[in-house]
Design a protein around this motif. Structure first.
Motif, PDB file in Angstrom:
ATOM      1  N   ALA A  42     -22.074  58.022  58.870  1.00  0.00           N
ATOM      2  CA  ALA A  42     -21.984  57.323  59.987  1.00  0.00           C
ATOM      3  C   ALA A  42     -20.741  56.251  60.173  1.00  0.00           C
ATOM      4  O   ALA A  42     -20.318  56.065  61.237  1.00  0.00           O
ATOM      5  CB  ALA A  42     -23.257  56.490  59.970  1.00  0.00           C
ATOM      6  N   GLY A  43     -20.204  55.739  59.154  1.00  0.00           N
ATOM      7  CA  GLY A  43     -19.559  54.902  59.019  1.00  0.00           C
ATOM      8  C   GLY A  43     -19.805  53.577  59.847  1.00  0.00           C
ATOM      9  O   GLY A  43     -21.028  53.438  59.612  1.00  0.00           O
ATOM     10  N   ALA A  44     -18.966  53.072  60.774  1.00  0.00           N
ATOM     11  CA  ALA A  44     -19.609  52.115  61.398  1.00  0.00           C
ATOM     12  C   ALA A  44     -19.873  52.387  63.017  1.00  0.00           C
ATOM     13  O   ALA A  44     -19.889  51.550  63.997  1.00  0.00           O
ATOM     14  CB  ALA A  44     -18.480  50.868  61.662  1.00  0.00           C
ATOM     15  N   GLY A  45     -19.724  53.638  63.447  1.00  0.00           N
ATOM     16  CA  GLY A  45     -20.303  54.263  64.626  1.00  0.00           C
ATOM     17  C   GLY A  45     -18.811  54.456  65.510  1.00  0.00           C
ATOM     18  O   GLY A  45     -19.180  54.826  66.719  1.00  0.00           O
ATOM     19  N   ASP A  63     -26.643  59.580  57.712  1.00  0.00           N
ATOM     20  CA  ASP A  63     -26.220  58.730  56.524  1.00  0.00           C
ATOM     21  C   ASP A  63     -27.388  58.500  55.650  1.00  0.00           C
ATOM     22  O   ASP A  63     -28.579  58.372  55.921  1.00  0.00           O
ATOM     23  CB  ASP A  63     -25.500  57.666  57.119  1.00  0.00           C
ATOM     24  CG  ASP A  63     -24.435  57.218  56.265  1.00  0.00           C
ATOM     25  OD1 ASP A  63     -23.351  57.329  56.557  1.00  0.00           O
ATOM     26  OD2 ASP A  63     -24.715  57.009  55.151  1.00  0.00           O
ATOM     27  N   THR A  64     -27.133  57.777  54.296  1.00  0.00           N
ATOM     28  CA  THR A  64     -28.003  57.648  53.347  1.00  0.00           C
ATOM     29  C   THR A  64     -28.206  55.981  53.451  1.00  0.00           C
ATOM     30  O   THR A  64     -29.201  55.491  53.246  1.00  0.00           O
ATOM     31  CB  THR A  64     -27.784  57.976  52.011  1.00  0.00           C
ATOM     32  OG1 THR A  64     -26.041  57.315  51.768  1.00  0.00           O
ATOM     33  CG2 THR A  64     -27.315  59.390  51.858  1.00  0.00           C
ATOM     34  N   ALA A  65     -27.259  55.416  54.414  1.00  0.00           N
ATOM     35  CA  ALA A  65     -27.149  54.078  54.206  1.00  0.00           C
ATOM     36  C   ALA A  65     -27.883  53.293  55.441  1.00  0.00           C
ATOM     37  O   ALA A  65     -27.426  53.734  56.464  1.00  0.00           O
ATOM     38  CB  ALA A  65     -25.583  53.061  54.088  1.00  0.00           C
ATOM     39  N   GLU A  66     -28.786  52.631  55.289  1.00  0.00           N
ATOM     40  CA  GLU A  66     -29.748  52.193  56.594  1.00  0.00           C
ATOM     41  C   GLU A  66     -28.840  51.209  57.425  1.00  0.00           C
ATOM     42  O   GLU A  66     -28.954  51.406  58.753  1.00  0.00           O
ATOM     43  CB  GLU A  66     -30.874  51.379  56.129  1.00  0.00           C
ATOM     44  CG  GLU A  66     -32.017  52.362  55.813  1.00  0.00           C
ATOM     45  CD  GLU A  66     -33.410  51.560  55.112  1.00  0.00           C
ATOM     46  OE1 GLU A  66     -33.551  50.443  55.923  1.00  0.00           O
ATOM     47  OE2 GLU A  66     -34.046  51.976  54.267  1.00  0.00           O
ATOM     48  N   GLN A  67     -28.154  50.342  56.557  1.00  0.00           N
ATOM     49  CA  GLN A  67     -27.194  49.424  57.671  1.00  0.00           C
ATOM     50  C   GLN A  67     -26.156  50.075  58.278  1.00  0.00           C
ATOM     51  O   GLN A  67     -25.711  49.807  59.656  1.00  0.00           O
ATOM     52  CB  GLN A  67     -26.588  48.506  56.483  1.00  0.00           C
ATOM     53  CG  GLN A  67     -27.770  47.513  55.804  1.00  0.00           C
ATOM     54  CD  GLN A  67     -28.109  47.921  54.560  1.00  0.00           C
ATOM     55  OE1 GLN A  67     -28.146  49.315  54.332  1.00  0.00           O
ATOM     56  NE2 GLN A  67     -28.552  47.165  53.592  1.00  0.00           N
ATOM     57  N   LEU A  68     -25.686  50.908  57.655  1.00  0.00           N
ATOM     58  CA  LEU A  68     -24.622  51.721  58.540  1.00  0.00           C
ATOM     59  C   LEU A  68     -25.000  52.583  59.626  1.00  0.00           C
ATOM     60  O   LEU A  68     -24.633  52.619  60.700  1.00  0.00           O
ATOM     61  CB  LEU A  68     -23.838  52.792  57.682  1.00  0.00           C
ATOM     62  CG  LEU A  68     -22.942  52.096  56.421  1.00  0.00           C
ATOM     63  CD1 LEU A  68     -22.371  53.099  55.827  1.00  0.00           C
ATOM     64  CD2 LEU A  68     -22.021  51.187  57.242  1.00  0.00           C
ATOM     65  N   ARG A 108     -30.003  59.391  68.063  1.00  0.00           N
ATOM     66  CA  ARG A 108     -30.950  59.369  67.040  1.00  0.00           C
ATOM     67  C   ARG A 108     -30.083  59.245  65.894  1.00  0.00           C
ATOM     68  O   ARG A 108     -29.038  59.652  65.330  1.00  0.00           O
ATOM     69  CB  ARG A 108     -31.962  60.611  66.976  1.00  0.00           C
ATOM     70  CG  ARG A 108     -32.866  60.945  67.979  1.00  0.00           C
ATOM     71  CD  ARG A 108     -33.585  62.261  67.551  1.00  0.00           C
ATOM     72  NE  ARG A 108     -34.508  62.509  68.870  1.00  0.00           N
ATOM     73  CZ  ARG A 108     -34.188  63.188  69.760  1.00  0.00           C
ATOM     74  NH1 ARG A 108     -32.937  63.766  69.957  1.00  0.00           N
ATOM     75  NH2 ARG A 108     -35.100  63.673  70.814  1.00  0.00           N
ATOM     76  N   THR A 109     -30.817  58.322  64.732  1.00  0.00           N
ATOM     77  CA  THR A 109     -30.250  58.146  63.395  1.00  0.00           C
ATOM     78  C   THR A 109     -31.318  58.735  62.434  1.00  0.00           C
ATOM     79  O   THR A 109     -32.446  58.294  62.588  1.00  0.00           O
ATOM     80  CB  THR A 109     -30.102  56.468  63.105  1.00  0.00           C
ATOM     81  OG1 THR A 109     -31.344  55.911  63.385  1.00  0.00           O
ATOM     82  CG2 THR A 109     -28.877  56.007  64.083  1.00  0.00           C
ATOM     83  N   VAL A 110     -30.704  59.396  61.610  1.00  0.00           N
ATOM     84  CA  VAL A 110     -31.502  60.032  60.512  1.00  0.00           C
ATOM     85  C   VAL A 110     -31.211  59.554  58.992  1.00  0.00           C
ATOM     86  O   VAL A 110     -29.834  59.857  58.825  1.00  0.00           O
ATOM     87  CB  VAL A 110     -31.581  61.638  60.527  1.00  0.00           C
ATOM     88  CG1 VAL A 110     -32.459  62.113  59.647  1.00  0.00           C
ATOM     89  CG2 VAL A 110     -32.186  61.884  61.874  1.00  0.00           C
ATOM     90  N   ARG A 111     -32.038  58.906  58.194  1.00  0.00           N
ATOM     91  CA  ARG A 111     -31.472  58.710  57.068  1.00  0.00           C
ATOM     92  C   ARG A 111     -31.819  59.893  56.004  1.00  0.00           C
ATOM     93  O   ARG A 111     -32.770  60.411  55.773  1.00  0.00           O
ATOM     94  CB  ARG A 111     -32.351  57.277  56.384  1.00  0.00           C
ATOM     95  CG  ARG A 111     -31.548  57.157  55.047  1.00  0.00           C
ATOM     96  CD  ARG A 111     -32.269  55.708  54.540  1.00  0.00           C
ATOM     97  NE  ARG A 111     -31.580  55.281  53.303  1.00  0.00           N
ATOM     98  CZ  ARG A 111     -32.200  54.322  52.361  1.00  0.00           C
ATOM     99  NH1 ARG A 111     -33.499  53.790  52.863  1.00  0.00           N
ATOM    100  NH2 ARG A 111     -31.680  53.899  51.308  1.00  0.00           N
ATOM    101  N   ALA A 112     -30.532  60.539  55.607  1.00  0.00           N
ATOM    102  CA  ALA A 112     -30.575  61.932  54.834  1.00  0.00           C
ATOM    103  C   ALA A 112     -29.402  61.896  53.994  1.00  0.00           C
ATOM    104  O   ALA A 112     -28.509  61.378  54.296  1.00  0.00           O
ATOM    105  CB  ALA A 112     -30.883  62.871  55.703  1.00  0.00           C
TER     106      ALA A 112
END
Length: 298
Positions: free
Chosen positions: A53-56, A79-84, A102-106
């Protein structure tokens, strides 16, 4: 572009500061990223999966471009980082209307990647899958490419961005220490990277170039192009900040990889209170080349 900007398995991160740095880096290279996305995204593309994700910043450019293509555009950020993920999802959503973000934590290193994306309600495949500076962090890079190729629709493309030429920001002689400091710093950085790969759990070597590896991962017609991030001296404020971020990255592990005289010189360049502070120089430049490797899913 940070050398290690998408490895987010660590904890105890000051996320506000980290996001601020990533956003500044995105803003600095935005014109170059707009050009890259313009070369990658085809008029008929309706979906993109971005891994890392980086910062988008790149996600926002994809969102604008996809929205311009019409249809029912879909952007999935992984990404694995929820905050990012939260920051990137918000930035991409704000960038354009009429697009589903959509954002997916994976984890791109997990064999469950495709299943996790599908379970999150996102399309399991996309016309373009984009992964910048991600694959070199995976223990088995070829397996990682195969995993990413699974996410591509037939006829779609996988685009992987990796390092082309190392970033340079300093003149050959900075006036402190021995001339040629930056070349030695970059040599130490390469040592650090190779050691990081060698010490990684389950690391598998990839003794072929990226286009060949993409073909081994089942993609066809692999091609590459490189893009320059080229800012001449004197740099503006954002350019000086980018040059300083590069020098700060090179400071990591310098104590054990560099001659003490070079460490002292680098510390002087990074000391805002010192007379040799690099941020006060008008002869810093920023020159970097990254390479985009593209393969098509049969």
């Amino acid at each position: 572009m940070g050398a290690h900007s998408h490895s987010h398995s660590h904890d105890n991160i000051d996320w506000d500061a980290h996001l601020q740095r990533l956003r500044a880096a995105d803003d600095f290279i935005e014109p170059d990223l707009v050009e890259v996305v313009g070369r990658l995204l085809l008029p008929d593309d309706r979906s993109v999966i971005e891994i890392g994700a980086g910062a988008g910043g790149t996600a926002a450019i994809f969102a604008k471009s996809l929205a311009g293509n019409g249809g029912d555009p879909q952007l999935t950020i992984v990404d694995t980082a929820e905050q990012l993920l939260a920051a990137a999802g918000e930035r991409a959503s704000d960038a354009a209307e009429g697009i589903t973000v959509r954002t997916v934590r994976a984890d791109a290193a997990a064999d469950t990647l495709a299943a996790e994306i599908h379970q999150a309600g996102a399309p399991a495949q996309a016309d373009l899958v984009y992964a910048a500076f991600v694959v070199h962090h995976l223990p088995d890079q070829l397996a990682g490419l195969r995993r990413l190729a699974e996410l591509v629709t037939p006829g779609g493309r996988l685009a992987v961005v990796e390092f082309g030429l190392q970033t340079r920001v300093l003149p050959a002689d900075v006036g402190i220490g021995a001339p040629g400091l930056e070349a030695r710093l970059l040599g130490a950085s390469e040592q650090w990277f190779q050691r990081m790969r060698a010490e990684m759990d389950g690391a598998v070597r990839l003794p072929v170039g990226w286009p060949k590896a993409m073909e081994e991962a089942g993609l066809t017609g692999a091609t590459s192009f490189s893009y320059l991030v080229d800012r001449a001296a004197p740099l503006d404020e954002s350019g000086r900040a980018a040059a300083l971020r590069q020098l700060q990255m090179l400071r990591r592990d310098a104590d054990e990889l560099l001659d003490p005289g070079d460490v002292t010189a680098l510390d002087q360049l990074l000391d805002p209170e010192g007379e040799h502070y690099a941020g006060n120089r008008d002869d810093l430049h920023y020159l970097s080349a990254n390479t985009v490797h593209i393969g098509t899913k049969p």
